[in-house]
Design a protein around this motif. Structure first.
Motif, PDB file in Angstrom:
ATOM      1  N   THR A 120       0.827  -1.210   0.000  1.00  0.00           N
ATOM      2  CA  THR A 120       0.000   0.000   0.000  1.00  0.00           C
ATOM      3  C   THR A 120       0.860   1.258   0.000  1.00  0.00           C
ATOM      4  O   THR A 120       0.561   2.228  -0.709  1.00  0.00           O
ATOM      5  CB  THR A 120      -0.946   0.007   1.221  1.00  0.00           C
ATOM      6  OG1 THR A 120      -1.792  -1.148   1.166  1.00  0.00           O
ATOM      7  CG2 THR A 120      -1.800   1.255   1.239  1.00  0.00           C
ATOM      8  N   ARG A 169       2.358   1.579  -3.431  1.00  0.00           N
ATOM      9  CA  ARG A 169       1.304   1.951  -4.376  1.00  0.00           C
ATOM     10  C   ARG A 169       1.017   3.447  -4.327  1.00  0.00           C
ATOM     11  O   ARG A 169       1.020   4.135  -5.356  1.00  0.00           O
ATOM     12  CB  ARG A 169       0.030   1.165  -4.047  1.00  0.00           C
ATOM     13  CG  ARG A 169      -1.166   1.461  -4.957  1.00  0.00           C
ATOM     14  CD  ARG A 169      -2.458   1.023  -4.287  1.00  0.00           C
ATOM     15  NE  ARG A 169      -2.776   1.865  -3.130  1.00  0.00           N
ATOM     16  CZ  ARG A 169      -3.734   1.575  -2.244  1.00  0.00           C
ATOM     17  NH1 ARG A 169      -4.434   0.475  -2.349  1.00  0.00           N
ATOM     18  NH2 ARG A 169      -3.968   2.419  -1.238  1.00  0.00           N
ATOM     19  N   ASP A 170       0.790   3.956  -3.113  1.00  0.00           N
ATOM     20  CA  ASP A 170       0.357   5.344  -2.964  1.00  0.00           C
ATOM     21  C   ASP A 170       1.481   6.354  -3.179  1.00  0.00           C
ATOM     22  O   ASP A 170       1.226   7.482  -3.624  1.00  0.00           O
ATOM     23  CB  ASP A 170      -0.239   5.557  -1.576  1.00  0.00           C
ATOM     24  CG  ASP A 170      -1.541   4.789  -1.382  1.00  0.00           C
ATOM     25  OD1 ASP A 170      -2.132   4.361  -2.396  1.00  0.00           O
ATOM     26  OD2 ASP A 170      -1.965   4.616  -0.223  1.00  0.00           O
ATOM     27  N   ASN A 171       2.712   5.992  -2.855  1.00  0.00           N
ATOM     28  CA  ASN A 171       3.808   6.964  -2.860  1.00  0.00           C
ATOM     29  C   ASN A 171       4.823   6.777  -3.984  1.00  0.00           C
ATOM     30  O   ASN A 171       5.670   7.639  -4.186  1.00  0.00           O
ATOM     31  CB  ASN A 171       4.551   6.897  -1.519  1.00  0.00           C
ATOM     32  CG  ASN A 171       3.644   7.229  -0.347  1.00  0.00           C
ATOM     33  OD1 ASN A 171       3.132   8.331  -0.240  1.00  0.00           O
ATOM     34  ND2 ASN A 171       3.431   6.263   0.534  1.00  0.00           N
ATOM     35  N   ASN A 173       4.935  10.273  -8.013  1.00  0.00           N
ATOM     36  CA  ASN A 173       5.382  11.090  -6.884  1.00  0.00           C
ATOM     37  C   ASN A 173       6.262  12.214  -7.424  1.00  0.00           C
ATOM     38  O   ASN A 173       7.343  11.965  -7.963  1.00  0.00           O
ATOM     39  CB  ASN A 173       6.168  10.230  -5.887  1.00  0.00           C
ATOM     40  CG  ASN A 173       6.483  10.961  -4.593  1.00  0.00           C
ATOM     41  OD1 ASN A 173       6.871  12.124  -4.599  1.00  0.00           O
ATOM     42  ND2 ASN A 173       6.344  10.263  -3.474  1.00  0.00           N
ATOM     43  N   THR A 199      -5.633   2.322  -8.293  1.00  0.00           N
ATOM     44  CA  THR A 199      -5.522   3.142  -7.085  1.00  0.00           C
ATOM     45  C   THR A 199      -6.119   2.450  -5.862  1.00  0.00           C
ATOM     46  O   THR A 199      -5.803   2.806  -4.729  1.00  0.00           O
ATOM     47  CB  THR A 199      -6.237   4.499  -7.273  1.00  0.00           C
ATOM     48  OG1 THR A 199      -7.608   4.260  -7.606  1.00  0.00           O
ATOM     49  CG2 THR A 199      -5.561   5.314  -8.372  1.00  0.00           C
ATOM     50  N   GLU A 200      -6.963   1.459  -6.088  1.00  0.00           N
ATOM     51  CA  GLU A 200      -7.603   0.733  -4.985  1.00  0.00           C
ATOM     52  C   GLU A 200      -7.104  -0.702  -4.864  1.00  0.00           C
ATOM     53  O   GLU A 200      -7.696  -1.524  -4.166  1.00  0.00           O
ATOM     54  CB  GLU A 200      -9.120   0.749  -5.166  1.00  0.00           C
ATOM     55  CG  GLU A 200      -9.710   2.152  -5.167  1.00  0.00           C
ATOM     56  CD  GLU A 200     -11.180   2.149  -5.530  1.00  0.00           C
ATOM     57  OE1 GLU A 200     -11.945   1.394  -4.889  1.00  0.00           O
ATOM     58  OE2 GLU A 200     -11.559   2.884  -6.451  1.00  0.00           O
TER      59      GLU A 200
END
Length: 236
Positions: free
Chosen positions: A42, A45-47, A52, A78-79
């Motif tokens: 996670t 994925r997000d960063n 970025n 994104t999920e």
């Protein structure tokens, strides 16, 4: 909708400067801690995987396909969540399994044309271990991607005035529309690889010790472990 894929990653940032900037986003996990691996994915994925600015990684662009006069965008990364991970030191294979919703949208009028269905993505890639300046790196070879997309078939409906039949008709139309689109998409190549390629690049630029912690009796060359989310197994 179920999608089964094999996967890994790509963007531009170089060497140790890249790793140092990434430190704040890295989570290292022992090989027995599946919950930690889920958090690790996670964070990446997000960063990292989705882009970025601080790391000079461009934002990830969803895949779009021309369908008739429309441009259809397929989204859902994104999920995505990690639901399985395994490493086999003898066969030199790393396997990941992700779960994500797949959305199909008409870009022209930004209308949601189909409700998201659950997708399961299984990713396996061969690897080699590279020792460089005292650190060991996990170098992932080009991923092989195999995809199966199952569009749900809704119950038959009749041409009556009831709201239930109207809803069933709408669902069947959405199902037919989505099925026609996936016939024009190589899901493995077009939908998965652009995202998973970023993961491949990330792994080979980060010292393995910053992602995977060893117990005293373990060695990176012969690691053997595998986990799958029990909730996923129960839902099958």
């Amino acid at each position: 909708m179920r999608v089964f894929v094999l996967f890994m990653c790509a963007w531009a940032c170089q060497g140790r400067e890249f790793v140092d900037k990434m430190d704040r986003y890295l989570i290292a996990c022992h090989t027995t801690d599946f919950t930690c691996f889920k958090r690790q994915y996670t964070a990446l994925r997000d960063n990292v995987l989705l882009g970025n600015v601080k790391l000079a990684i461009d934002n990830f662009e969803p895949f779009s396909v021309q369908y008739g006069s429309d441009c259809v965008r397929i989204e859902g990364w994104t999920e995505s969540e990690l639901i399985g991970i395994g490493m086999d030191g003898s066969s030199k294979q790393l396997t990941l399994a992700l779960e994500l919703p797949v959305y199909m949208k008409q870009v022209k009028n930004l209308t949601n044309c189909a409700k998201p269905e659950l997708a399961t993505i299984s990713v396996t890639f061969p690897f080699t271990l590279l020792k460089k300046k005292g650190d060991i790196y996990l170098v992932l070879d080009q991923e092989e991607v195999d995809a199966l997309v199952d569009i749900p078939v809704y119950r038959p409906w009749s041409l009556t005035c009831s709201s239930l039949d109207a809803e069933a008709a709408e669902l069947n139309q959405a199902s037919d529309w989505a099925y026609d689109i996936v016939q024009h998409v190589e899901a493995a190549r077009d939908f998965a690889v652009p995202f998973t390629g970023r993961l491949r690049t990330a792994f080979q630029r980060i010292p393995l010790k910053r992602l995977m912690l060893l117990y005293p009796e373990e060695d990176y060359s012969d690691l053997q472990f595998a986990f799958i989310d029990p909730i996923v197994l129960l839902s099958k």
